[in-house]
Motif scaffolding. Structure first.
Motif, PDB file in Angstrom:
ATOM      1  N   TRP A  70     -18.208 -43.903 -61.361  1.00  0.00           N
ATOM      2  CA  TRP A  70     -17.868 -43.850 -59.935  1.00  0.00           C
ATOM      3  C   TRP A  70     -18.151 -42.467 -59.352  1.00  0.00           C
ATOM      4  O   TRP A  70     -18.656 -42.344 -58.237  1.00  0.00           O
ATOM      5  CB  TRP A  70     -16.396 -44.210 -59.740  1.00  0.00           C
ATOM      6  N   ASP A  74     -20.979 -41.177 -56.413  1.00  0.00           N
ATOM      7  CA  ASP A  74     -20.601 -40.424 -55.215  1.00  0.00           C
ATOM      8  C   ASP A  74     -21.580 -39.302 -54.897  1.00  0.00           C
ATOM      9  O   ASP A  74     -21.558 -38.762 -53.787  1.00  0.00           O
ATOM     10  CB  ASP A  74     -19.204 -39.818 -55.391  1.00  0.00           C
ATOM     11  N   HIS A  83     -15.333 -41.463 -53.539  1.00  0.00           N
ATOM     12  CA  HIS A  83     -14.047 -41.817 -54.119  1.00  0.00           C
ATOM     13  C   HIS A  83     -13.088 -40.624 -54.085  1.00  0.00           C
ATOM     14  O   HIS A  83     -13.433 -39.529 -54.517  1.00  0.00           O
ATOM     15  CB  HIS A  83     -14.206 -42.264 -55.574  1.00  0.00           C
ATOM     16  N   ARG A  87      -8.216 -43.446 -54.399  1.00  0.00           N
ATOM     17  CA  ARG A  87      -9.070 -44.629 -54.422  1.00  0.00           C
ATOM     18  C   ARG A  87      -9.418 -45.020 -55.854  1.00  0.00           C
ATOM     19  O   ARG A  87      -9.413 -46.208 -56.207  1.00  0.00           O
ATOM     20  CB  ARG A  87     -10.347 -44.348 -53.621  1.00  0.00           C
ATOM     21  N   ILE A  88      -9.709 -44.048 -56.701  1.00  0.00           N
ATOM     22  CA  ILE A  88     -10.006 -44.340 -58.106  1.00  0.00           C
ATOM     23  C   ILE A  88      -8.790 -44.942 -58.795  1.00  0.00           C
ATOM     24  O   ILE A  88      -8.903 -45.909 -59.568  1.00  0.00           O
ATOM     25  CB  ILE A  88     -10.464 -43.056 -58.821  1.00  0.00           C
ATOM     26  N   ARG A  91      -8.426 -48.573 -57.749  1.00  0.00           N
ATOM     27  CA  ARG A  91      -9.429 -49.445 -58.359  1.00  0.00           C
ATOM     28  C   ARG A  91      -9.119 -49.695 -59.835  1.00  0.00           C
ATOM     29  O   ARG A  91      -9.380 -50.791 -60.353  1.00  0.00           O
ATOM     30  CB  ARG A  91     -10.820 -48.835 -58.206  1.00  0.00           C
TER      31      ARG A  91
END
Length: 246
Positions: A70, A74, A83, A87-88, A91
């Motif tokens: 991820w 980015d 991210h 947000r990570i 998820r």
């Protein structure tokens, strides 16, 4: 008996006493150690290196590859679409069953470190580098000139502190003056050179030059010009206004 400072000294003392005929039990009592230590000292004069315990894994280990993917995605994403640690974390909970396994603070700490490491790996950001400074003897010096608070006759007074430090040896000379005028600035140099017995042959780096630069009043700059110094005094500098024509 006080034990030697290091295990090497301890082993040497045990082996020396053993050669004099002391028994294992007597060696233990004299040096305040156990049977295993005495046995190890008699087997070898050098202590064995202690085994490092295996590094304990983290609950985040199972998700590191996913998080790294991820973060790499980015690199080319618009800034607002990248991210965040929150947000990570969300998820991981929604897509990888991370609930109850990882915490937000665990993810935040990893992302804060790993994001920059990835940018360095792909050449998007320079790695931290340290360049050692090397100075030749008597060649360079550093000067600082600023305020210092001292107690004079029971009162706290602000004075000027001139400091000159040789870059190679670190030897420093200090001089306190009542004001931060140019006279004090130049007198500090003369005093330092007299104490050190010479002048640096290379260069002097200055950290604070408020007392040595030309003054600017409003929009009219002052051009520094030499004034005739008094006999036996350092050369002084005064500011004279630059005339405007046209």
């Amino acid at each position: 008996m006080t034990q030697p400072r290091s295990r090497v000294d301890l082993y040497a003392a045990i082996r020396r006493d053993a050669r004099s005929g002391m028994s294992n039990r007597a060696l233990q009592r004299k040096h305040g150690v156990g049977f295993r230590t005495v046995t190890a000292a008699l087997e070898s004069a050098w202590p064995k290196e202690r085994k490092q315990p295996p590094k304990r894994g983290s609950r985040l280990d199972a998700y590191r590859v996913v998080i790294d993917d991820w973060l790499r995605s980015d690199l080319d994403a618009p800034r607002k679409q990248r991210h965040t640690a929150k947000r990570i974390f969300d998820r991981l909970l929604d897509e990888h069953d991370g609930a109850g396994v990882v915490s937000y603070w665990m993810v935040r700490e990893y992302v804060a470190t790993r994001r920059r490491e990835i940018r360095v790996e792909v050449g998007r950001e320079p790695a931290n580098a340290f360049i050692p400074q090397e100075h030749l003897p008597g060649r360079e010096a550093e000067v600082d000139f600023g305020d210092v608070a001292i107690r004079l006759r029971g009162e706290l007074v602000t004075c000027a502190l001139f400091s000159l430090r040789l870059s190679y040896s670190g030897k420093a000379v200090h001089r306190v003056s009542a004001s931060a005028g140019q006279e004090a600035f130049f007198e500090g140099h003369v005093h330092a050179f007299n104490v050190l017995g010479g002048v640096p042959t290379g260069k002097i780096r200055y950290d604070n030059l408020k007392a040595a630069v030309a003054s600017v009043i409003g929009s009219r700059p002052f051009r520094p010009s030499r004034s005739r110094p008094a006999a036996g005094s350092p050369r002084a500098w005064t500011g004279t206004p630059r005339s405007r024509s046209g």
